[in-house]
Design a protein around this motif. Sequence first.
Motif, PDB file in Angstrom:
ATOM      1  N   LEU A 473       0.807  -1.211   0.000  1.00 38.69           N
ATOM      2  CA  LEU A 473       0.000   0.000   0.000  1.00 38.69           C
ATOM      3  C   LEU A 473       0.847   1.270   0.000  1.00 38.69           C
ATOM      4  N   LEU A 477       0.545   4.543  -2.267  1.00 39.97           N
ATOM      5  CA  LEU A 477       0.332   5.825  -1.610  1.00 39.97           C
ATOM      6  C   LEU A 477       1.345   6.852  -2.092  1.00 39.97           C
ATOM      7  N   ALA A 482      -5.610   6.842  -3.921  1.00 41.32           N
ATOM      8  CA  ALA A 482      -6.769   7.427  -3.253  1.00 41.32           C
ATOM      9  C   ALA A 482      -6.544   7.515  -1.753  1.00 41.32           C
ATOM     10  N   SER A 483      -7.383   8.328  -1.099  1.00 36.12           N
ATOM     11  CA  SER A 483      -7.206   8.562   0.332  1.00 36.12           C
ATOM     12  C   SER A 483      -7.476   7.317   1.165  1.00 36.12           C
ATOM     13  N   TRP A 484      -8.317   6.409   0.633  1.00 34.62           N
ATOM     14  CA  TRP A 484      -8.602   5.212   1.429  1.00 34.62           C
ATOM     15  C   TRP A 484      -7.363   4.353   1.614  1.00 34.62           C
ATOM     16  N   VAL A 485      -6.391   4.460   0.682  1.00 37.92           N
ATOM     17  CA  VAL A 485      -5.148   3.698   0.814  1.00 37.92           C
ATOM     18  C   VAL A 485      -4.397   4.137   2.064  1.00 37.92           C
ATOM     19  N   PHE A 487      -5.708   5.240   4.892  1.00 35.37           N
ATOM     20  CA  PHE A 487      -6.342   4.641   6.063  1.00 35.37           C
ATOM     21  C   PHE A 487      -6.036   3.137   6.151  1.00 35.37           C
ATOM     22  N   ALA A 488      -6.007   2.458   4.995  1.00 39.16           N
ATOM     23  CA  ALA A 488      -5.672   1.028   4.999  1.00 39.16           C
ATOM     24  C   ALA A 488      -4.236   0.802   5.451  1.00 39.16           C
TER      25      ALA A 488
END
Length: 511
Positions: A473, A477, A482-485, A487-488
């Motif tokens: 990830l 990043l 994307a921004s969800w990456v 958080f993951a």
Amino acid sequence: MSAAPGSILWLLGHELRMAWYGTGLNKGGKRGRGRFGMAFIVTVGLLQHLVAFAMLRALEHSGMDEAFLAIPLTAILLVCATFMLSSALSSCVMALFERGDLDLLLSSPLPSRSVFAVRLLGIAAATATPYLFLAGPFANVALVLGHPGWLGLYVVICACAMLMACAGMLLTLALVHTLGARRTRVVAQVMAAIAGALVFLLSQAYNFTRHDGSTGPRLLAMLAGQHLFGPGSALWLPGHAILGAPMPLLAALVLAALAFALTVGRTHRFFVHGLQQAAGASRVRARPAGAVRFHFRGSLFDTIVVKEWRLIARDPHLITQVLLQLIYLVPLVLPILRDNSTSAALGAGLTLLCSSLTGSLTWIVISAEDAPDLLLSAPASRRTLQLAKLAAATMPALLIVALPLLWLIVHAPLTGLLFAFTVSAAVLSAGLIVLWTGRPAPRSDFKTRGKGNVLSRMLEMISSLCWGGLGWLLVYLAAGAASWVLFAAAALLAAGLGVLLLAWQFRRGPM
């Protein structure tokens, strides 16, 4: 009807029973375990027949000609032959060096030729059994569907197993003649590990070369157009034998019988000689002339690290197991050095493999310590001993990946640094988890170490997945994903640190 004691059939039955006990399905000879093992085999066999039925019915509907079907069958057989050779080499080493029953058999009134013939038959049977179990359902289902020629699959597998057993025995005895029994035990097991991983390396050979998207299809089309590689080529005779062609099937039987007869007839005396060398290989060498000299290093830390590496280098079983992990690391390292690849999959793969390698070495160094009481009673700090052992277990993996990571940092600094972070974190986490949660065990339990300590193995696996996924990830990043990456990646980082905290909570007492 039972065979007469001392006969070849009686000895062969003993070999097959030993192979059955070696599977672990009837461990300890307990009746309950034996029934469970048989029930497990029957259940898996039924499922395999269902899968074989679905695949063969789909093959029938596709209308593929048997002449073309012989090509993939031959390729599959060659792949299986490589694994058979690996298994046969391991079995030959066990028969010559580890079983410990040949002295008793050869001192009995039985002819040495009979003992050698039965031992070779036992190796061939043990080599063929897994493949008969996996491939047999296809022959059985094909018979029901009206294709009795597929029964040749049983004959071809047995013939191939016999050829590989003879090759393994001849190779082992040749190594004994050339290197001596002591070195043969190490070299043969290393060769078995390499043979087992050779197919994996060959499967990655296409990825090692520079090519575009049309290179593979054009190469296959060119080969198919050549008479040498056409459906009627003699190269695919093993596949035709599997499908029941009479002449190739007869040739396979004759070739296996000749190999068995020549191996037994020409080498059974040297087999006895090799056994005598193996029996004398464990004798203690004579004391060197002159005064005894002790060589101590500058610090206790260095002495312990070198001592652990030396103990691992002296154990052929551990060398082969660690070597397999290093072989599987090669296909991940070469693309980095070739293409300066920044693929996230490569970083994740390096992280997972280095973590697995470190976990294995840490188990060997710490959990399989031969003299833990001696270390606890030594006039040295326990912290120093643990740090030295942890360094001995983690340094090899870091040294192995240092060159590809350095290359990657020079050509893609951000990606290389991210990979270096995840690899280092995974290696350190694997070492600490085993240090904190590992249980004492003998080194002979290396292959089954997960059964005795499920918690430690589960924590190791979860930690490896967390750090490998984090490396995957982070690369995306850094490329502006994307921004969800984000958080993951944060969740995986927290999970990796949480696993370490959990391992520290379940830490055990002194090693």
